[in-house]
Design a protein around this motif. Structure first.
Motif, PDB file in Angstrom:
ATOM      1  N   GLU A 150       0.763  -0.610  -0.068  1.00  0.00           N
ATOM      2  CA  GLU A 150       0.037  -0.612   0.130  1.00  0.00           C
ATOM      3  C   GLU A 150       1.068   1.268   0.533  1.00  0.00           C
ATOM      4  O   GLU A 150       0.845   2.145  -0.449  1.00  0.00           O
ATOM      5  CB  GLU A 150      -0.919  -0.090   1.210  1.00  0.00           C
ATOM      6  N   GLN A 151       2.326   0.948   0.257  1.00  0.00           N
ATOM      7  CA  GLN A 151       3.579   2.150   0.376  1.00  0.00           C
ATOM      8  C   GLN A 151       3.787   2.314  -0.208  1.00  0.00           C
ATOM      9  O   GLN A 151       5.141   2.823  -0.433  1.00  0.00           O
ATOM     10  CB  GLN A 151       3.235   2.410   2.102  1.00  0.00           C
ATOM     11  N   TYR A 152       4.313   0.906  -1.040  1.00  0.00           N
ATOM     12  CA  TYR A 152       5.645   0.636  -2.162  1.00  0.00           C
ATOM     13  C   TYR A 152       5.395   1.845  -2.750  1.00  0.00           C
ATOM     14  O   TYR A 152       4.033   1.770  -3.614  1.00  0.00           O
ATOM     15  CB  TYR A 152       5.216  -0.469  -2.131  1.00  0.00           C
ATOM     16  N   SER A 153       6.686   2.761  -3.188  1.00  0.00           N
ATOM     17  CA  SER A 153       6.009   3.643  -4.408  1.00  0.00           C
ATOM     18  C   SER A 153       7.532   3.684  -4.899  1.00  0.00           C
ATOM     19  O   SER A 153       8.580   4.137  -4.471  1.00  0.00           O
ATOM     20  CB  SER A 153       6.358   5.384  -3.346  1.00  0.00           C
ATOM     21  N   PRO A 154       8.193   3.066  -5.875  1.00  0.00           N
ATOM     22  CA  PRO A 154       9.181   3.416  -6.765  1.00  0.00           C
ATOM     23  C   PRO A 154       9.187   4.041  -7.068  1.00  0.00           C
ATOM     24  O   PRO A 154       8.435   4.488  -7.874  1.00  0.00           O
ATOM     25  CB  PRO A 154       8.908   2.522  -7.589  1.00  0.00           C
ATOM     26  N   PRO A 155      11.030   4.677  -7.531  1.00  0.00           N
ATOM     27  CA  PRO A 155      11.997   3.595  -7.239  1.00  0.00           C
ATOM     28  C   PRO A 155      12.295   3.655  -5.671  1.00  0.00           C
ATOM     29  O   PRO A 155      12.241   4.517  -4.779  1.00  0.00           O
ATOM     30  CB  PRO A 155      13.172   3.965  -7.965  1.00  0.00           C
ATOM     31  N   CYS A 156      12.665   2.900  -4.677  1.00  0.00           N
ATOM     32  CA  CYS A 156      12.738   3.056  -3.549  1.00  0.00           C
ATOM     33  C   CYS A 156      14.365   2.427  -3.367  1.00  0.00           C
ATOM     34  O   CYS A 156      15.042   1.482  -4.290  1.00  0.00           O
ATOM     35  CB  CYS A 156      12.061   1.392  -2.734  1.00  0.00           C
ATOM     36  N   TYR A 157      15.336   3.015  -2.354  1.00  0.00           N
ATOM     37  CA  TYR A 157      16.604   2.361  -2.474  1.00  0.00           C
ATOM     38  C   TYR A 157      16.793   1.828  -0.179  1.00  0.00           C
ATOM     39  O   TYR A 157      16.163   2.488   0.082  1.00  0.00           O
ATOM     40  CB  TYR A 157      17.321   3.846  -2.617  1.00  0.00           C
TER      41      TYR A 157
END
Length: 288
Positions: free
Chosen positions: A114-121
């Motif tokens: 639900e909170q995943y928003s690419p790009p992630c590092y």
């Protein structure tokens, strides 16, 4: 106030490898707390905080982790913790906070998505067995979406087939609970270093692609021929133009791509082609 002191005392015990240290025992004692006046409470809180800071600063492994987590880029590196056990999330959160990491915790795979928003590092610390979508399913789902976060699997019910499946899907570590703090921090440090290397490589590829996009059509033709190892004389004959014209266009290409030599140009083109070839292979092959 007592809970805050207890939290500091818990950190001391965690990093000393002894959760029953005297401060933790003292603050856990209700009778001892009730017998302490306001002044002693303030002093106790200060001592707990100071001891915690001293204990953490003396730990070489923690110092290394803190320096590793510091990055000069604008993208914050985060440790994403996904575990349905609240006590595990809380304990790992204390550990990461004291080690200087930025982190986020999630009680389920669905909450993370639900909170995943690419790009992630950063890296992903993932429990294998969870209600709903389990850790392996979440990792496969993220892989199909192009997420490349280095993943560390943690489980209290590990077996060989599960470990093999996790490592084949791209995980960098598979560990069984309980895991000691030093080992866990070493795994996280390895994952963060790997992700930092990936981020630098991706930034270089983006820069190369943008530089090539800024070239004229003729300059791109010359760049392709240079990458094939053709000399200026051969390029001039192929394009039906003079040597000086090709030399001037080569100088323009070097300037636009911030390259020092033709060898640098060849390396840039090969790097971009390898990345694009890898992306095409992944697209054709599909998820593991």
């Amino acid at each position: 106030l007592r809970n805050r002191c207890l939290g500091n005392a818990f950190r001391i015990g965690w990093f000393c490898g002894n959760q029953s240290c005297h401060l933790h025992q003292w603050f856990s004692s209700t009778s001892a707390w009730q017998d302490t006046g306001p002044l002693k409470r303030r002093l106790a809180r200060w001592l707990a905080r100071e001891d915690a800071v001293e204990c953490i600063s003396k730990s070489s492994s923690i110092s290394v982790m803190m320096s590793t987590s510091e990055t000069s880029n604008s993208n914050p590196s985060t440790v994403f913790v996904v575990d349905d056990d609240a006590s595990v999330r809380r304990a790992i959160g204390l550990l990461l906070d004291a080690a200087g990491y930025q982190f986020q915790t999630f009680a389920s795979a669905e909450a993370f998505l639900e909170q995943y928003s690419p790009p992630c590092y950063g890296c992903l610390l993932l429990d294998v067995r969870m209600p709903g979508m389990d850790g392996l399913a979440l990792h496969r789902h993220l892989t199909t979406k192009g997420c490349k976060l280095p993943t560390i699997f943690l489980t209290a019910h590990g077996d060989v087939p599960m470990a093999v499946s996790a490592l084949k899907s791209g995980a960098i570590h598979f560990a069984e609970k309980p895991i000691d703090d030093k080992t866990l921090l070493e795994h996280i440090s390895t994952a963060m270093t790997a992700d930092r290397s990936r981020e630098i490589a991706e930034a270089e590829v983006r820069s190369i692609r943008e530089s090539i996009d800024a070239l004229t059509e003729r300059e791109r033709q010359i760049l392709d021929m240079l990458a094939e190892g053709k000399a200026v004389k051969v390029i001039a004959m192929t394009l039906g133009t003079s040597h000086n014209t090709v030399r001037n266009q080569r100088a323009s290409i070097l300037n636009k791509m911030s390259a020092e030599s033709a060898a640098d140009l060849v390396r840039m083109v090969m790097t971009l082609r390898q990345v694009e070839s890898g992306l095409s292979h992944d697209t054709l092959a599909g998820p593991p």
